[in-house]
Design a protein around this motif. Structure first.
Motif, PDB file in Angstrom:
ATOM      1  N   LYS A 163      84.866 -35.629 -41.765  1.00 23.81           N
ATOM      2  CA  LYS A 163      85.487 -35.575 -43.084  1.00 23.81           C
ATOM      3  C   LYS A 163      84.914 -36.678 -43.973  1.00 23.81           C
ATOM      4  O   LYS A 163      84.572 -36.440 -45.135  1.00 23.81           O
ATOM      5  N   GLN A 164      84.769 -37.879 -43.410  1.00 20.45           N
ATOM      6  CA  GLN A 164      84.189 -38.987 -44.165  1.00 20.45           C
ATOM      7  C   GLN A 164      82.721 -38.718 -44.496  1.00 20.45           C
ATOM      8  O   GLN A 164      82.262 -39.010 -45.591  1.00 20.45           O
ATOM      9  N   ARG A 176      76.512 -31.039 -46.655  1.00 19.45           N
ATOM     10  CA  ARG A 176      77.889 -30.606 -46.908  1.00 19.45           C
ATOM     11  C   ARG A 176      78.096 -29.163 -46.455  1.00 19.45           C
ATOM     12  O   ARG A 176      79.135 -28.828 -45.883  1.00 19.45           O
ATOM     13  N   HIS A 177      77.109 -28.312 -46.714  1.00 18.53           N
ATOM     14  CA  HIS A 177      77.196 -26.911 -46.285  1.00 18.53           C
ATOM     15  C   HIS A 177      77.332 -26.835 -44.760  1.00 18.53           C
ATOM     16  O   HIS A 177      78.169 -26.102 -44.230  1.00 18.53           O
ATOM     17  N   LYS A 182      80.564 -25.992 -39.897  1.00 18.38           N
ATOM     18  CA  LYS A 182      80.820 -26.330 -38.489  1.00 18.38           C
ATOM     19  C   LYS A 182      82.143 -27.048 -38.252  1.00 18.38           C
ATOM     20  O   LYS A 182      82.723 -26.932 -37.182  1.00 18.38           O
ATOM     21  N   PHE A 183      82.612 -27.789 -39.256  1.00 14.63           N
ATOM     22  CA  PHE A 183      83.813 -28.602 -39.063  1.00 14.63           C
ATOM     23  C   PHE A 183      84.948 -28.241 -40.031  1.00 14.63           C
ATOM     24  O   PHE A 183      86.017 -28.835 -39.969  1.00 14.63           O
ATOM     25  N   HIS A 184      84.689 -27.320 -40.947  1.00 11.56           N
ATOM     26  CA  HIS A 184      85.701 -26.835 -41.898  1.00 11.56           C
ATOM     27  C   HIS A 184      86.365 -27.989 -42.658  1.00 11.56           C
ATOM     28  O   HIS A 184      87.582 -28.053 -42.760  1.00 11.56           O
ATOM     29  N   VAL A 185      85.527 -28.895 -43.173  1.00 10.14           N
ATOM     30  CA  VAL A 185      86.055 -30.043 -43.928  1.00 10.14           C
ATOM     31  C   VAL A 185      86.218 -29.700 -45.394  1.00 10.14           C
ATOM     32  O   VAL A 185      85.653 -28.791 -45.901  1.00 10.14           O
TER      33      VAL A 185
END
Length: 185
Positions: A163-164, A176-177, A182-185
């Motif tokens: 997230k950070q 960011r994409h 991969k992490f749904h942030v």
């Protein structure tokens, strides 16, 4: 012997390129197995597979560290990340016998850099990076921590860190994409 990985065939001389350290360098490792992780970049691979248009320098993705004895420790930050990143990816491991003006102060175990162009002494074709990594794991040359084996504390750290990373990477839309995918942030 010094090793360098690339997906580009027929390189005769390795030239310095800008990396995450923001300097034009050529990176090498004194351990062949350590360069296997550079045969694929999860960010670039994911963006290309999902049709994300990008023509800048790709953010590098390297969820690895080193054990106390210097053995590379590859960590799977999301399910099947290692297979997803490396399976069916081919590339080349270039090797050189000597490096002009070697520098060892980059805080990466067994790594050496140079700002000079380095003629290649030889090359090894790697047909499948995933298979090569798994072979190194079986031989004890690389350790692998699978996503499923991680503690709740480690998984929480990954979620917080990703997230950070997303918040900090406003200049890297490709990263960011990848992080969002991969992490749904």
């Amino acid at each position: 012997m010094y090793y360098h990985a690339s997906q580009i065939p027929n390189i005769k001389a390795l030239e310095p390129r800008i990396s995450n350290h923001n300097k034009a360098l050529v990176y090498f490792s004194t351990k062949r197995e350590n360069v296997l992780v550079y045969l694929s970049n999860a960010v670039e691979k994911y963006c290309k597979e999902t049709g994300f248009p990008y023509d800048g320098n790709w953010q590098k993705w390297g969820p690895y560290g080193f054990e106390a004895d210097g053995i590379l420790r590859l960590e799977e930050y999301y399910p099947n990340a290692i297979e997803d990143t490396y399976k069916d990816v081919s590339g080349y491991i270039y090797f050189v016998k000597e490096i002009p003006n070697p520098q060892e102060n980059i805080q990466i175990s067994n790594a050496v850099t140079t700002t000079a162009c380095v003629p290649v002494d030889g090359c090894e074709y790697v047909a499948d990076a995933y298979e090569a990594i798994m072979e190194a794991v079986e031989q004890g040359l690389i350790t692998l921590q699978r996503y499923e084996e991680m503690s709740e504390q480690k998984l929480a750290w990954i979620a917080k860190t990703m997230k950070q990373e997303y918040e900090d990477s406003y200049k890297h839309p490709e990263y960011r994409h990848f992080l969002n995918g991969k992490f749904h942030v």
